[in-house]
Structures are given as structure tokens and as C-alpha cells.
Scaffold this active site. Sequence first.
Site, PDB file in Angstrom:
ATOM      1  N   ASP A  68     -12.590  40.397  21.003  1.00  0.00           N
ATOM      2  CA  ASP A  68     -12.935  39.159  20.403  1.00  0.00           C
ATOM      3  C   ASP A  68     -12.248  39.305  18.750  1.00  0.00           C
ATOM      4  O   ASP A  68     -12.105  38.153  18.353  1.00  0.00           O
ATOM      5  CB  ASP A  68     -14.548  38.752  20.057  1.00  0.00           C
ATOM      6  CG  ASP A  68     -15.268  39.892  19.298  1.00  0.00           C
ATOM      7  OD1 ASP A  68     -15.060  41.008  19.679  1.00  0.00           O
ATOM      8  OD2 ASP A  68     -15.988  39.544  18.218  1.00  0.00           O
ATOM      9  N   HIS A  69     -11.547  40.358  18.584  1.00  0.00           N
ATOM     10  CA  HIS A  69     -10.808  40.404  17.414  1.00  0.00           C
ATOM     11  C   HIS A  69      -9.363  40.633  17.724  1.00  0.00           C
ATOM     12  O   HIS A  69      -8.618  40.548  16.647  1.00  0.00           O
ATOM     13  CB  HIS A  69     -11.373  41.563  16.531  1.00  0.00           C
ATOM     14  CG  HIS A  69     -12.698  41.237  15.968  1.00  0.00           C
ATOM     15  ND1 HIS A  69     -12.851  40.858  14.930  1.00  0.00           N
ATOM     16  CD2 HIS A  69     -13.937  41.450  16.538  1.00  0.00           C
ATOM     17  CE1 HIS A  69     -14.322  40.996  14.502  1.00  0.00           C
ATOM     18  NE2 HIS A  69     -14.897  41.071  15.753  1.00  0.00           N
ATOM     19  N   ASP A 214     -16.571  43.446  11.275  1.00  0.00           N
ATOM     20  CA  ASP A 214     -17.763  43.795  11.956  1.00  0.00           C
ATOM     21  C   ASP A 214     -18.305  45.121  11.317  1.00  0.00           C
ATOM     22  O   ASP A 214     -17.557  46.165  11.368  1.00  0.00           O
ATOM     23  CB  ASP A 214     -17.922  43.964  13.326  1.00  0.00           C
ATOM     24  CG  ASP A 214     -17.390  42.638  14.097  1.00  0.00           C
ATOM     25  OD1 ASP A 214     -16.995  41.567  13.481  1.00  0.00           O
ATOM     26  OD2 ASP A 214     -17.409  42.478  15.628  1.00  0.00           O
TER      27      ASP A 214
END
Length: 310
Positions: A68-69, A214
Amino acid sequence: MAGETLHVHFLGTAGALPTPQRNPSCIMIRRGSDTLLFDCGEGAQQQMMRARTGFTVDAIFISHWHADHYLGLFGLIETMGFNGRTEPLRLYGPRRIFEFLSIIRQMNQTISFPIEAGELSDGEEIQFDGYRVIAFATRHGCESYGFILREDDRPGRFDREEAIRLGIPPGPLFGRLQRGEEVTVTVDGRATTIRPDQVMGTSRPGRVVVYTSDTRPLARWPKAADDADLLIHDATFDDAEEKRSAEVYHSTAGGAGRAAALIRAGRLALVHISSRYTSTVSHIQDAERQYTGEVLLPQDCSMIEIPYRD
């Protein structure tokens, strides 16, 4: 003396799963004519179109190798090629960044522009014109980094009246002194050298933006993060989910608030919001219990400007 503009575009503020309102992680910072991306989640180029930022990106920093990054990089690089880009793109990330770049080149063997990769390490500084980006290790159960964009100190204020008193006529010599050069003038028939420190005040700090990506809350922060103008911090969960947050190496909004208080941040932006939340009121409340500054929960495609402190 006028400075460079500094804008932060929140292109993606979702947790691991996107929602109809939030895309995966992607933060764009524009300083003057430079454009940097911090993480590039799926759909990043669509968010850039919605936010009307264009695709002129100078460097991209990937915090860690969770999909997701970084999934948005593939499409963004394709689009840059379609648009005829020829300027080099700088790509920074943790170990395996060169392997990742090799995959990109294998999938698109006709990339029209150079891509330069750099492997990050804790404390590494990447220098730009007038500022630097500092990588720092975070706590996410894998090799992961946050980033500090820190501007160089600015010159102190120019004392015009003192300069005139010392015999310097208004005009080009003022500019030379402000640029740090000595000047020589004739005073009472004698050549006199005037140093910049005679007419310039003490240097003033530049602006600082910190992005954690994160992470669990950090017990110790790099000194370069002190007094940040803006802290963009993982707030995947509200405080009611602290146990779950620890299990998956994320932060709660309260943890983000404590971080902002610890580094004396001017503002706090909460990002990486889990898709389980339809309301984020609790996030704001949890952060505000720990931090007395301004708490933001930015919407995707929103932008804020970072002013000079003075």
C-alpha cells in the site's frame, strides 16, 4: 527577504485498505519548484489529477515494502513516460530498492528517462538546494523509515539603518551583505570593509516537516525533528484499539498526540486511518488529550501551506 513556498498535499491518507473517501498512502511536498513524493500508494496518479498537482516529481521516497506504500509507482512511471519526461527521477527506499528498480525496468523496457536509486539507512541525509531530507528508522516490524524535510537556516534580518550608519549607500551593496559577502566602502576618505555580521541579525530557523509513515510510537526522536512545523503521524486506530495497534505495529491517535508533544510540533496531521472507521471524531479527541497544538485530520487531495514561523 522572500522565501520559497512550502505546500503539503495529502494525496492518500488511508490505512492498508482504501475506502471510497481515502486512497493508500501518498504525501506530496512542494518546496518552491521542487516536488517530492513520500510513499506512492495505488491510485496516486489519479489523486494527483484530482488535486491538480501535475506529474512533475523530482524524487520519491518509499518508507517500506508494504504494497500500500509503493504500488502506485508502476502507473505513475508509465504516465511520466507517456508525457515525454526526459529528466532523471530519483527513487529512494530501504534495502531491495535496486531489486525493485530492476523489476520496474523489466516490466517497462522503454522507459524514456533515467531513474536513479538510492538505498536508505538510519540518519542518512539527502541534500537538496536549500534543504535536506533525513531518513530515520521507525518501528513497523520490518525495515521502515520516516522522513524529515528540514530547511537550511535563513540569514538574520538585515539592519538597514545600521548599514547606512556604517557608510553603506542603499543599493547593490545591501544585497551583497545579505548574501554573506563582505563589502568595501569609502568612509571619511578611508577604505573600510564591512562584514555581514555587522548588519545582519542572528540566523533564523527554516521550516521542518516530519512524516512517520507506518510506525509504533517512538521513544526517542532524531534531534532534527525538534520543533517541527508539521508532524504527519500514523494514527491507524483510535485509543480504544491500542492492543490491536501494538499487534500490527501501528500507532493510535493518542500515540500520535504524545509524539507531537514530545517533539514540540506546531501542528499534527493524523493519517493512515483504518477503513473500519466511518467517523474520526474519536481520533481527534484522543490526540487532543495528549497534545495542545492544532490537530488536523486531512481529507484526501487537501493541501496546507507551511508558513515561516516569523
